[in-house]
Design a protein around this motif. Structure first.
Motif, short mmCIF file in Angstrom:
data_model
loop_
_atom_site.label_atom_id
_atom_site.label_comp_id
_atom_site.label_asym_id
_atom_site.label_seq_id
_atom_site.Cartn_x
_atom_site.Cartn_y
_atom_site.Cartn_z
N LYS A 144 -15.98 41.92 -50.06
CA LYS A 144 -14.94 42.87 -49.67
C LYS A 144 -14.72 42.94 -48.17
O LYS A 144 -13.66 43.39 -47.72
CB LYS A 144 -15.28 44.26 -50.21
N TRP A 145 -15.70 42.52 -47.37
CA TRP A 145 -15.61 42.68 -45.92
C TRP A 145 -15.47 41.32 -45.24
O TRP A 145 -16.19 40.38 -45.56
CB TRP A 145 -16.85 43.39 -45.37
N THR A 146 -14.53 41.24 -44.27
CA THR A 146 -14.33 40.02 -43.50
C THR A 146 -14.11 40.37 -42.04
O THR A 146 -13.37 41.32 -41.73
CB THR A 146 -13.10 39.23 -44.01
N ILE A 147 -14.75 39.62 -41.17
CA ILE A 147 -14.54 39.78 -39.73
C ILE A 147 -13.86 38.51 -39.20
O ILE A 147 -14.20 37.40 -39.61
CB ILE A 147 -15.87 40.07 -39.00
N SER A 148 -12.88 38.68 -38.31
CA SER A 148 -12.10 37.55 -37.84
C SER A 148 -11.77 37.70 -36.36
O SER A 148 -11.71 38.81 -35.83
CB SER A 148 -10.78 37.42 -38.63
N SER A 149 -11.56 36.55 -35.71
CA SER A 149 -11.13 36.53 -34.31
C SER A 149 -10.24 35.32 -34.09
O SER A 149 -10.35 34.31 -34.78
CB SER A 149 -12.33 36.46 -33.36
N SER A 150 -9.36 35.44 -33.11
CA SER A 150 -8.55 34.29 -32.71
C SER A 150 -8.27 34.37 -31.22
O SER A 150 -8.19 35.46 -30.64
CB SER A 150 -7.22 34.24 -33.48
N VAL A 151 -8.15 33.22 -30.60
CA VAL A 151 -7.78 33.12 -29.20
C VAL A 151 -6.80 31.96 -29.08
O VAL A 151 -6.95 30.94 -29.77
CB VAL A 151 -9.03 32.91 -28.30
N GLY A 152 -5.78 32.13 -28.27
CA GLY A 152 -4.79 31.07 -28.16
C GLY A 152 -3.93 31.22 -26.92
O GLY A 152 -3.76 32.32 -26.39
N ARG A 153 -3.44 30.10 -26.46
CA ARG A 153 -2.48 30.08 -25.35
C ARG A 153 -1.16 29.55 -25.90
O ARG A 153 -1.11 28.48 -26.50
CB ARG A 153 -2.97 29.19 -24.21
N TYR A 154 -0.10 30.32 -25.70
CA TYR A 154 1.21 29.98 -26.25
C TYR A 154 2.25 29.89 -25.14
O TYR A 154 2.18 30.62 -24.14
CB TYR A 154 1.63 31.03 -27.29
N TYR A 155 3.22 29.00 -25.34
CA TYR A 155 4.27 28.78 -24.35
C TYR A 155 5.65 28.96 -25.00
O TYR A 155 5.83 28.65 -26.18
CB TYR A 155 4.18 27.37 -23.76
N GLN A 156 6.57 29.43 -24.19
CA GLN A 156 7.95 29.57 -24.64
C GLN A 156 8.90 29.15 -23.53
O GLN A 156 8.71 29.50 -22.36
CB GLN A 156 8.27 31.00 -25.06
N LEU A 157 9.92 28.39 -23.91
CA LEU A 157 10.92 27.95 -22.95
C LEU A 157 11.82 29.12 -22.56
O LEU A 157 12.25 29.87 -23.43
CB LEU A 157 11.75 26.83 -23.59
N PRO A 158 12.12 29.30 -21.28
CA PRO A 158 13.11 30.32 -20.91
C PRO A 158 14.44 30.06 -21.61
O PRO A 158 14.73 28.94 -22.03
CB PRO A 158 13.23 30.16 -19.39
N SER A 159 15.27 31.07 -21.74
CA SER A 159 16.51 30.95 -22.49
C SER A 159 17.47 29.97 -21.82
O SER A 159 17.38 29.69 -20.62
CB SER A 159 17.18 32.32 -22.61
N TYR A 160 18.41 29.45 -22.61
CA TYR A 160 19.40 28.53 -22.07
C TYR A 160 20.25 29.19 -20.98
O TYR A 160 20.76 28.51 -20.09
CB TYR A 160 20.31 28.01 -23.19
N THR A 161 20.43 30.52 -21.08
CA THR A 161 21.19 31.21 -20.03
C THR A 161 20.50 31.09 -18.68
O THR A 161 21.17 31.06 -17.64
CB THR A 161 21.38 32.68 -20.41
#
Length: 799
Positions: free
Chosen positions: A512-529
């Motif tokens: 019944k019990w679960t422990i979780s973790s996540s770490v990440g680096r994410y990128y996004q392109l600036p808008s076309y404008t």
């Protein structure tokens, strides 16, 4: 209300005396080999109604309760499966293909119980799922998927009628949407360019089977997102008969068709048309929106080991102002509020489409996926001073177009030692054009933007995800990475500068019990404008030094599942932002923009803004079982970005407290009632620069108050609460099913005070000049509030 009751009685009188059950048929196959599976136990979930598949893997379930049902399939050596929801009526018998996944740990006995919640080694936390019944019957949601998502933890929204999705303190531009694995850049009618918000979603719930919502731990094959990834999975058309659904609501009417196109091919088609312009004119609102949209999916089983899916989605939007709104109006405050909107809101038109195809081939030891798509979005806006359409009065003449062509390839396979791999690449071409004439004013005075821009891009990326369970399936480990690039400048061209790793861990402490973790680096392109902005000497001013936006996520959580239909979770999160575009002229981060209509990013910026968002979430959820369902979530969130002096300042999305409680109950005789309570902490706002606002030159351009960005977000609105209630009654006739619903949003008419408008005093000669300074107007504050009870009555007919 009396008319509604009369309609209920009349409908009840037409109900024929016949069986109160239906039928579900289908087949069971192995998800890997695509072979039919005989002798599989199949049940209507939550009942004892069952059958066993024959030697061809086929099954038929009789005496199925009418309404939405799930199917449970179990077989030795395979994981027990609980399907999505399917609507059963007297005249509509769904045909379902269930794909069972081999489970090497289950060789001796069948697992009778299976959880209703989606579990993923890649994304063991920050993942929620919605079924079609939850979408359709959500109180206050008006069958709009993006409004339903507001029930989840970490999701804030603005009071009023907009569909802004604010995830864990991130801007509305930080979300990405996929339809059957195909990216859909425009998700709302009248969408804000450079962001994703708008008043009405273009996705028709009639075609949606389920929605998966990721607020972190994004799969590596989903890039260019900082706050959320939202996956829509569509229904498959009925392969045995043609079905029709007609819907009529208070804002639009639509029709949906689905059925066979051949022996192994099905289709679904929907079209909707709004009539809001007539209602808004009738109730005397100053703006008149009109929209229409269409949606198509075709799914074909080309062979036992290959399938093709084709998707099309599009919308046409027109937004006009109601110049006659004050004719006959006697309330002075209403007249003034209407004048502010009439003088400031442009005439706007948009159209967009996304078309795509995905081909999936099931090889003996791997699955190959190829996705091709194209999307296009045109946005046009025009505004004249006091709406007098002469050349000298032109304030805004804006026209832009975004076109993208995309290819993605993925190969998914499992190694001999049970490691799951997903590897692939993506390639895109894009073209952005912009013809812009705009007068704009801030505290420094008036500036005129006048340029034509056309620019082409090539974007590319590679990705991979590796996942495995250890320690007798208790420990789940997943590592993923992405590298993306664009040929815009030397910094962004090098994909190693956008190396995006991510790691997820989960451990089952008990059943019944679960422990979780996540770490990440994410990128996004600036808008076309931002990418396509040209200064007045014809230079792409932002090319020099512009970077991808970076966000680092750190999330940990604890999950408790007391039974298969319930869960309680706690998650803490931290997001750190770098390289966010920073407005050179206004000296603010663009992360603060996106809560209103218009265009974001059409200006000179530098990639220098930094920020952070952090907090925790509590969630208690009960999936529908024995007719009862509910979800309660609380989020504490802080969102801050650095100002011009380098100090952290609350961002526009710093709501602090978010509380949502949604509950519903299926009653006897096909009645259902649901309610949703929402509390949204007051967001910060920037006060006006009264000296700059009162200058005639400034006001005649802005036609509203000019914000004092030296006092960015130093004020805060009050906390807002809202209660929504929905009542459904369904009649299952011999040849049709009729669902009549009453959905009341904000039933106690809670009012949310917004930043007041600034309007010049007027006399018989027009705007009044300040007697002490002929260069200024005398301004007054006009109260601005959102929030009124919005009753909606709708009818859904399936036949």
């Amino acid at each position: 209300m009396r008319k509604v009751l009369i309609l209920l009685v009349l409908l009840q009188s037409f109900v024929g005396v016949s069986q109160n059950s239906g039928e579900i048929s289908g087949k069971i196959i192995d998800s890997k080999t695509r072979e039919e599976l005989p002798f599989v136990n199949v049940l209507v979930y939550g009942t004892e109604i069952g059958a066993v598949s024959n030697e061809k893997g086929e099954f038929v379930l009789n005496n199925v309760p009418l309404g939405y049902n799930k199917i449970q399939a179990s077989f030795v050596g395979y994981k027990t499966l609980i399907s999505d929801e399917y609507l059963v009526t007297k005249d509509n018998s769904p045909y379902i293909t269930l794909e069972l996944i081999e489970d090497a740990t289950q060789l001796k006995e069948v697992q009778i119980q299976a959880p209703l919640f989606k579990e993923s080694v890649d994304s063991p936390l920050s993942l929620q799922s919605l079924g079609i019944a939850e979408i359709e019957k959500n109180p206050g949601g008006n069958r709009d998927v993006l409004k339903v998502i507001q029930s989840f933890p970490g999701v804030a929204s603005n009071p009023g009628f907009r569909n802004d999705i604010i995830i864990r303190g991130g801007a509305t531009s930080e979300n990405k949407f996929y339809l059957d694995g195909i990216e859909v850049p425009v998700i709302n009618h009248f969408q804000t360019q450079g962001a994703t918000g708008g008043p009405v979603g273009i996705m028709n719930a009639d075609l949606i089977r389920k929605v998966d919502f990721y607020s972190s731990a994004f799969p590596a094959n989903r890039g260019n997102s900082l706050s959320s990834v939202i996956e829509f999975t569509q229904k498959r058309g009925n392969p045995t008969s043609l079905n029709t659904r007609a819907t009529i609501g208070t804002s639009d009417a639509g029709i949906t068709l689905d059925g066979p196109l051949g022996k192994n091919t099905t289709f679904m088609f929907s079209a909707r048309q709004s009539y809001l312009q007539f209602l808004f004119k009738l109730i005397k609102l100053p703006f008149l929106p009109t929209y229409s949209d269409f949606q198509v999916n075709v799914k074909s089983q080309l062979s036992k080991n290959s399938e093709l899916s084709i998707v099309a989605l599009g919308a046409i939007d027109d937004f006009e102002i109601n110049k006659e709104v004050n004719d006959g109006e006697t309330d002075l405050e209403t007249i003034k509020r209407n004048k502010v909107i009439l003088n400031s809101v442009p005439v706007n038109s948009q159209w967009n489409y996304t078309v795509g195809a995905s081909y999936k081939y099931f090889a003996p030891n791997s699955t190959h996926l190829v996705v091709l798509s194209r999307n296009e979005w045109k946005n046009k806006a025009v505004k004249y001073f006091l709406n007098e359409e002469i050349p000298a009065n032109l304030l805004l003449d804006y026209s832009s177009k975004e076109i993208e062509n995309k290819l993605r390839y993925e190969n998914s396979f499992k190694s001999a030692n049970k490691i799951d791999f997903n590897l692939g690449f993506n390639l895109e071409t894009a073209r952005y054009t912009n013809s812009n004439y705009q007068k704009n004013a801030n505290s420094d005075g008036v500036i005129i933007y006048d340029f034509n821009s056309a620019i082409d891009f090539v974007k590319y990326g590679v990705f991979g995800q590796v996942s495995k369970r250890y320690l007798d399936e208790k420990l789940g480990v997943s590592y993923g990475f992405r590298m993306d690039g664009i040929d815009y400048n030397s910094e962004m061209k090098n994909p190693f500068n956008q190396f995006s790793p991510r790691l997820s861990l989960s451990y089952n402490l008990s059943e019944k019990w679960t422990i979780s973790s996540s770490v990440g680096r994410y990128y996004q392109l600036p808008s076309y404008t931002v990418l396509g902005y040209k200064n007045n000497v014809g230079e792409f001013e932002n090319k020099n030094g512009l970077k991808y936006i970076q966000s680092d996520h750190f999330v940990s959580g604890l999950s408790y599942k007391p039974d298969t239909s319930s869960k309680i979770t706690f998650e803490g999160f931290y997001k750190g932002y770098k390289n966010y575009p920073f407005s050179i002229r206004n000296q603010i981060s663009l992360a603060n923009l996106g809560a209103d209509f218009g265009i974001i990013g059409n200006e000179a910026v530098s990639s220098t803004s930094e920020g952070r968002a952090y907090g925790f979430e509590l969630l208690a959820q009960k999936k529908s079982y024995s007719g009862l369902y509910g979800i309660a979530s609380y989020t504490f969130v802080r969102s801050e970005f650095k100002g011009a002096q380098g100090e952290y300042i609350p961002s526009t999305w710093d709501n602090k407290h978010l509380l949502t409680i949604t509950a519903g109950k299926k009653l006897n005789r096909n009645w259902e009632i649901g309610t949703k309570f929402r509390l949204v902490g007051g967001k910060p706002y920037t006060p006006y620069d009264l000296q700059a606002s009162s200058l005639k030159d400034n006001y005649d351009v802005q036609n509203g108050g000019i914000l004092d960005y030296s006092r960015l977000n130093t004020k805060r609105l009050d906390t807002y609460t809202q209660l929504d209630i929905r009542v459904d009654k369904t009649w299952f006739l011999k040849k049709a099913a009729i669902n009549l619903y009453l959905d009341v949003q904000n039933i106690y008419a809670s009012s949310s005070k917004q930043q007041p408008f600034l309007l010049p005093l007027e006399d018989e000669n027009g705007r009044v000049t300040d007697p002490n300074d002929s260069s200024r107007y005398l301004l007054e504050e006009i109260e601005s509030t959102t929030g009124r009870a919005l009753p909606r009555i709708g009818v859904i007919v399936d036949f």
